[in-house]
Design a protein around this motif. Structure first.
Motif, short mmCIF file in Angstrom:
data_model
loop_
_atom_site.label_atom_id
_atom_site.label_comp_id
_atom_site.label_asym_id
_atom_site.label_seq_id
_atom_site.Cartn_x
_atom_site.Cartn_y
_atom_site.Cartn_z
N TRP A 27 -37.03 -49.64 6.44
CA TRP A 27 -35.65 -50.13 6.35
C TRP A 27 -34.61 -49.04 6.16
CZ3 TRP A 27 -36.67 -54.91 2.75
CH2 TRP A 27 -37.41 -55.86 3.46
N THR A 28 -35.03 -47.82 5.91
CA THR A 28 -34.05 -46.72 5.86
C THR A 28 -33.49 -46.49 7.27
OG1 THR A 28 -35.83 -45.09 6.09
CG2 THR A 28 -35.06 -45.61 3.84
N ASN A 29 -34.10 -47.08 8.28
CA ASN A 29 -33.61 -47.00 9.67
C ASN A 29 -32.65 -48.13 10.01
OD1 ASN A 29 -35.36 -44.80 10.23
ND2 ASN A 29 -37.05 -46.22 10.64
N TRP A 30 -32.36 -49.01 9.05
CA TRP A 30 -31.52 -50.18 9.32
C TRP A 30 -30.16 -49.76 9.88
CZ3 TRP A 30 -27.68 -52.75 5.82
CH2 TRP A 30 -27.31 -54.02 6.29
N THR A 91 -31.11 -46.82 1.58
CA THR A 91 -31.47 -45.40 1.56
C THR A 91 -32.88 -45.17 1.02
OG1 THR A 91 -30.65 -45.06 -0.68
CG2 THR A 91 -29.03 -44.85 1.11
N GLN A 92 -33.32 -43.94 1.08
CA GLN A 92 -34.62 -43.58 0.51
C GLN A 92 -34.63 -43.87 -1.00
OE1 GLN A 92 -37.47 -42.55 2.20
NE2 GLN A 92 -38.40 -42.96 0.20
N ALA A 93 -33.51 -43.62 -1.67
CA ALA A 93 -33.42 -43.91 -3.10
C ALA A 93 -33.56 -45.42 -3.35
CB ALA A 93 -32.10 -43.40 -3.67
N ASP A 94 -32.97 -46.24 -2.47
CA ASP A 94 -33.12 -47.69 -2.60
C ASP A 94 -34.57 -48.11 -2.41
OD1 ASP A 94 -30.32 -48.32 -2.98
OD2 ASP A 94 -30.05 -47.93 -0.83
N LEU A 95 -35.25 -47.48 -1.46
CA LEU A 95 -36.66 -47.76 -1.24
C LEU A 95 -37.48 -47.38 -2.47
CD1 LEU A 95 -39.05 -48.63 0.51
CD2 LEU A 95 -39.00 -46.33 1.54
N ASP A 96 -37.20 -46.23 -3.04
CA ASP A 96 -37.90 -45.80 -4.26
C ASP A 96 -37.69 -46.80 -5.39
OD1 ASP A 96 -38.70 -43.53 -2.87
OD2 ASP A 96 -37.20 -42.23 -3.80
N ARG A 101 -39.51 -51.33 -8.85
CA ARG A 101 -39.18 -52.68 -9.36
C ARG A 101 -40.25 -53.70 -8.96
NH1 ARG A 101 -34.55 -52.73 -7.33
NH2 ARG A 101 -33.56 -51.93 -9.22
N LEU A 102 -40.53 -53.77 -7.67
CA LEU A 102 -41.45 -54.80 -7.19
C LEU A 102 -42.90 -54.52 -7.60
CD1 LEU A 102 -40.03 -55.68 -3.66
CD2 LEU A 102 -39.59 -56.77 -5.87
N SER A 103 -43.29 -53.26 -7.62
CA SER A 103 -44.66 -52.92 -8.04
C SER A 103 -44.88 -53.29 -9.50
CB SER A 103 -44.93 -51.43 -7.84
OG SER A 103 -44.92 -51.12 -6.47
N ARG A 104 -43.90 -53.03 -10.34
CA ARG A 104 -44.02 -53.39 -11.75
C ARG A 104 -44.05 -54.91 -11.94
NH1 ARG A 104 -42.02 -48.37 -11.86
NH2 ARG A 104 -42.60 -47.03 -13.61
N LEU A 105 -43.20 -55.61 -11.24
CA LEU A 105 -43.22 -57.07 -11.33
C LEU A 105 -44.56 -57.64 -10.85
CD1 LEU A 105 -39.62 -58.02 -10.17
CD2 LEU A 105 -40.69 -58.64 -12.35
#
Length: 152
Positions: A27-30, A91-96, A101-105
């Motif tokens: 999605w960084t290519n969006w 962005t890459q920061a958003d992906l990070d 967030r989702l991995s912890r949840l």
């Protein structure tokens, strides 16, 4: 709702998050154009927001029911609303951030589900779906990410 494989409830949730994050990697290519799916609009940020909100909402329900409380009603605008933040570049920061967030949840869900007995999974306290059904329902959260699609 019935289970069609040997997948555990924890695997249903962690697998869903894995699928979402696999798609999010591209999605960084969006190009900034929202996807119009059914009667809604989806963007990378909105997909991540909806998956996280769905996990939080049902986790609060599960924990309340285990504590013998009525779940708090949610007041999400859900996917009916697309915010300005949803339209921001991904962005890459958003992906990070999304990965963290989702991995912890997903781990919170998996840890909780793995502590429940088969009896608790299938004959869950309170009103609503069994906890097994709830986990399988969450698996459907891939819809939000699938709406944005593979942009790699």
């Amino acid at each position: 709702m019935t289970e069609t494989s040997q997948e555990t409830p924890a695997q249903a949730v962690t697998g869903m998050v894995g699928h979402v994050l696999e798609l999010a990697a591209g999605w960084t290519n969006w190009d900034g154009r929202p996807a119009h799916v059914d009667d809604r609009v989806y963007t990378p940020h909105k997909a991540i927001r909806r998956v996280a909100d769905h996990l939080v909402d049902h986790l609060a329900e599960l924990e309340a029911r285990l504590a013998g409380e009525a779940p708090q009603p949610d007041h999400w605008h859900a996917s009916m609303v697309t915010t300005e933040a949803d339209l921001a570049p991904f962005t890459q920061a958003d992906l990070d951030e999304a990965r963290s967030r989702l991995s912890r949840l997903a781990r919170i869900w998996a840890n909780r589900l793995d502590t429940l007995t088969e009896e608790q999974l299938d004959r869950s306290p309170g009103e609503g779906w069994s906890f097994r059904e709830l986990a399988l329902h969450l698996k459907g959260s891939t819809y939000y990410a699938d709406s944005v699609g593979d942009l790699s």
